[in-house]
Structure formats: C-alpha cells, structure tokens
Design a protein around this motif. Structure first.
Motif, PDB file in Angstrom:
ATOM      1  N   TRP A 111       0.165  15.952   2.085  1.00 40.53           N
ATOM      2  CA  TRP A 111       0.373  14.558   1.694  1.00 40.53           C
ATOM      3  C   TRP A 111       1.850  14.192   1.833  1.00 40.53           C
ATOM      4  N   VAL A 112       2.725  15.040   1.316  1.00 37.77           N
ATOM      5  CA  VAL A 112       4.166  14.792   1.398  1.00 37.77           C
ATOM      6  C   VAL A 112       4.610  14.750   2.855  1.00 37.77           C
ATOM      7  N   ARG A 113       4.154  15.689   3.660  1.00 35.52           N
ATOM      8  CA  ARG A 113       4.544  15.713   5.071  1.00 35.52           C
ATOM      9  C   ARG A 113       4.072  14.465   5.814  1.00 35.52           C
ATOM     10  N   GLU A 153       0.832  -1.209   0.000  1.00 34.24           N
ATOM     11  CA  GLU A 153       0.000   0.000   0.000  1.00 34.24           C
ATOM     12  C   GLU A 153       0.866   1.259   0.000  1.00 34.24           C
ATOM     13  N   ARG A 154       1.976   1.210   0.718  1.00 35.74           N
ATOM     14  CA  ARG A 154       2.877   2.370   0.756  1.00 35.74           C
ATOM     15  C   ARG A 154       3.465   2.630  -0.633  1.00 35.74           C
ATOM     16  N   LEU A 155       3.911   1.571  -1.297  1.00 35.07           N
ATOM     17  CA  LEU A 155       4.455   1.746  -2.649  1.00 35.07           C
ATOM     18  C   LEU A 155       3.400   2.289  -3.601  1.00 35.07           C
ATOM     19  N   ALA A 156       2.172   1.803  -3.481  1.00 36.85           N
ATOM     20  CA  ALA A 156       1.089   2.303  -4.322  1.00 36.85           C
ATOM     21  C   ALA A 156       0.834   3.789  -4.044  1.00 36.85           C
ATOM     22  N   GLU A 157       0.958   4.188  -2.780  1.00 35.96           N
ATOM     23  CA  GLU A 157       0.770   5.600  -2.445  1.00 35.96           C
ATOM     24  C   GLU A 157       1.863   6.463  -3.074  1.00 35.96           C
ATOM     25  N   TYR A 158       3.106   5.984  -3.038  1.00 40.67           N
ATOM     26  CA  TYR A 158       4.177   6.720  -3.724  1.00 40.67           C
ATOM     27  C   TYR A 158       3.852   6.860  -5.204  1.00 40.67           C
ATOM     28  N   ARG A 159       3.380   5.798  -5.834  1.00 43.36           N
ATOM     29  CA  ARG A 159       3.040   5.864  -7.259  1.00 43.36           C
ATOM     30  C   ARG A 159       1.953   6.909  -7.511  1.00 43.36           C
ATOM     31  N   ARG A 160       0.940   6.937  -6.646  1.00 45.94           N
ATOM     32  CA  ARG A 160      -0.136   7.932  -6.808  1.00 45.94           C
ATOM     33  C   ARG A 160       0.403   9.351  -6.649  1.00 45.94           C
ATOM     34  N   LEU A 161       1.182   9.575  -5.595  1.00 43.18           N
ATOM     35  CA  LEU A 161       1.738  10.902  -5.359  1.00 43.18           C
ATOM     36  C   LEU A 161       2.649  11.317  -6.503  1.00 43.18           C
ATOM     37  N   PHE A 162       3.554  10.453  -6.893  1.00 41.09           N
ATOM     38  CA  PHE A 162       4.482  10.788  -7.961  1.00 41.09           C
ATOM     39  C   PHE A 162       3.737  11.009  -9.275  1.00 41.09           C
ATOM     40  N   GLY A 163       2.738  10.174  -9.563  1.00 42.41           N
ATOM     41  CA  GLY A 163       1.973  10.330 -10.791  1.00 42.41           C
ATOM     42  C   GLY A 163       1.189  11.630 -10.825  1.00 42.41           C
ATOM     43  N   ARG A 164       0.738  12.079  -9.682  1.00 39.69           N
ATOM     44  CA  ARG A 164      -0.066  13.296  -9.610  1.00 39.69           C
ATOM     45  C   ARG A 164       0.776  14.564  -9.612  1.00 39.69           C
ATOM     46  N   ALA A 165       1.891  14.569  -8.865  1.00 42.50           N
ATOM     47  CA  ALA A 165       2.534  15.857  -8.606  1.00 42.50           C
ATOM     48  C   ALA A 165       4.044  15.916  -8.784  1.00 42.50           C
ATOM     49  N   PHE A 193      13.095  15.300  -4.057  1.00 46.65           N
ATOM     50  CA  PHE A 193      11.928  15.149  -4.915  1.00 46.65           C
ATOM     51  C   PHE A 193      11.261  16.507  -4.984  1.00 46.65           C
ATOM     52  N   ARG A 194      10.812  16.900  -6.182  1.00 42.61           N
ATOM     53  CA  ARG A 194      10.137  18.182  -6.376  1.00 42.61           C
ATOM     54  C   ARG A 194       8.715  17.911  -6.867  1.00 42.61           C
ATOM     55  N   PHE A 195       7.750  18.527  -6.199  1.00 44.90           N
ATOM     56  CA  PHE A 195       6.340  18.320  -6.510  1.00 44.90           C
ATOM     57  C   PHE A 195       5.653  19.649  -6.798  1.00 44.90           C
ATOM     58  N   ARG A 196       4.635  19.616  -7.656  1.00 44.69           N
ATOM     59  CA  ARG A 196       3.793  20.796  -7.837  1.00 44.69           C
ATOM     60  C   ARG A 196       3.066  21.055  -6.521  1.00 44.69           C
ATOM     61  N   ALA A 197       3.021  22.297  -6.108  1.00 44.30           N
ATOM     62  CA  ALA A 197       2.367  22.655  -4.847  1.00 44.30           C
ATOM     63  C   ALA A 197       0.869  22.839  -5.069  1.00 44.30           C
ATOM     64  N   THR A 238      10.077  21.434   2.370  1.00 42.90           N
ATOM     65  CA  THR A 238       9.973  22.887   2.265  1.00 42.90           C
ATOM     66  C   THR A 238       9.062  23.228   1.093  1.00 42.90           C
ATOM     67  N   VAL A 239       8.556  24.440   1.119  1.00 46.89           N
ATOM     68  CA  VAL A 239       7.766  24.956   0.008  1.00 46.89           C
ATOM     69  C   VAL A 239       8.512  26.168  -0.535  1.00 46.89           C
ATOM     70  N   GLU A 240       8.785  26.121  -1.822  1.00 46.68           N
ATOM     71  CA  GLU A 240       9.484  27.215  -2.506  1.00 46.68           C
ATOM     72  C   GLU A 240       8.609  27.620  -3.689  1.00 46.68           C
ATOM     73  N   GLY A 241       7.936  28.748  -3.570  1.00 47.99           N
ATOM     74  CA  GLY A 241       7.064  29.206  -4.652  1.00 47.99           C
ATOM     75  C   GLY A 241       5.954  28.207  -4.919  1.00 47.99           C
ATOM     76  N   ASP A 242       5.905  27.702  -6.132  1.00 48.44           N
ATOM     77  CA  ASP A 242       4.846  26.757  -6.514  1.00 48.44           C
ATOM     78  C   ASP A 242       5.320  25.308  -6.446  1.00 48.44           C
ATOM     79  N   GLU A 243       6.261  25.056  -5.546  1.00 48.01           N
ATOM     80  CA  GLU A 243       6.880  23.740  -5.483  1.00 48.01           C
ATOM     81  C   GLU A 243       7.041  23.259  -4.038  1.00 48.01           C
ATOM     82  N   VAL A 244       6.744  21.978  -3.823  1.00 46.66           N
ATOM     83  CA  VAL A 244       7.017  21.316  -2.552  1.00 46.66           C
ATOM     84  C   VAL A 244       8.282  20.500  -2.764  1.00 46.66           C
ATOM     85  N   ARG A 245       9.245  20.660  -1.899  1.00 43.64           N
ATOM     86  CA  ARG A 245      10.510  19.930  -2.008  1.00 43.64           C
ATOM     87  C   ARG A 245      10.652  18.982  -0.825  1.00 43.64           C
TER      88      ARG A 245
END
Length: 108
Positions: free
Chosen positions: A59-61, A23-35, A48-52, A79-86
C-alpha cells in the motif's frame, strides 16, 4: 534516495491520476489511521513509520509511486526494518518545495 534537482518544478499535477485529490487525502487518512506509528524529521526530510502488517508495504509503495507521479519534485524511499515500514521523503532545497514537504508531514 534520489532528491530531484532544484530546477524541478514544484507543482502537483493529478490530471493523469486514477483518483481525485479528495480521494487521495482520504486514502492517506485510512493508511495513517490503520498503520502509522510515528512521523519524524530527518536530516534529509521526513519519515513516516508504519506497522508492517499484511498489505501495508504494498500500500505504501503504491501510494508513494502515485504521489511521485503527480509531484515529481519529491524523492521517496520505502524500506522495511523489522516490523516496520518506513517511508522517507525529501525535496530539493527550495522554499516552495520545503513548504510542500511541511504540508506532507502534517497530513493526517
């Protein structure tokens, strides 16, 4: 970012987790696929850099906190930098910890 000492055991224990490894791996796939927009190596480890988008930072936290709970040898910083979650990750300078970090970097 606090990197745990090299004496921290390199072991992942999900016995107290509310999800399974699958389930954890599937959650990573969902998060990575989305953002996920990029992944990169840093001087200390990886990032890892995600759209904010709405909900992504929380979710990342949450995912980072659960990962840290089962794998205490990781150091994480969100951290959040502009429009990005790092999400930055680092581990002690041991061969075993670095191998797990490489697996973490390769998640998809």
């Amino acid at each position: 970012m606090q990197i745990p000492p090299a004496s921290t055991p390199v072991a992942c224990d999900m016995s107290r987790a509310r999800d399974t490894p699958g389930e954890r791996l599937a959650e990573y796939r969902r998060l990575f696929g989305r953002a996920l927009t990029a992944r990169e190596r840093t001087a200390a480890g990886i990032r890892f850099r995600f759209r904010a988008e709405p909900g992504v930072e929380a979710w990342v936290r949450d995912l980072a906190a659960r990962e840290k709970d089962c794998c205490p040898f990781f150091g994480f910083e969100i951290t959040v930098e502009g429009d990005e979650v790092r999400w930055e990750a680092a581990v002690p300078d041991t061969a075993a910890a670095k191998a797990v970090l490489e697996d973490f970097y390769a998640l998809s």
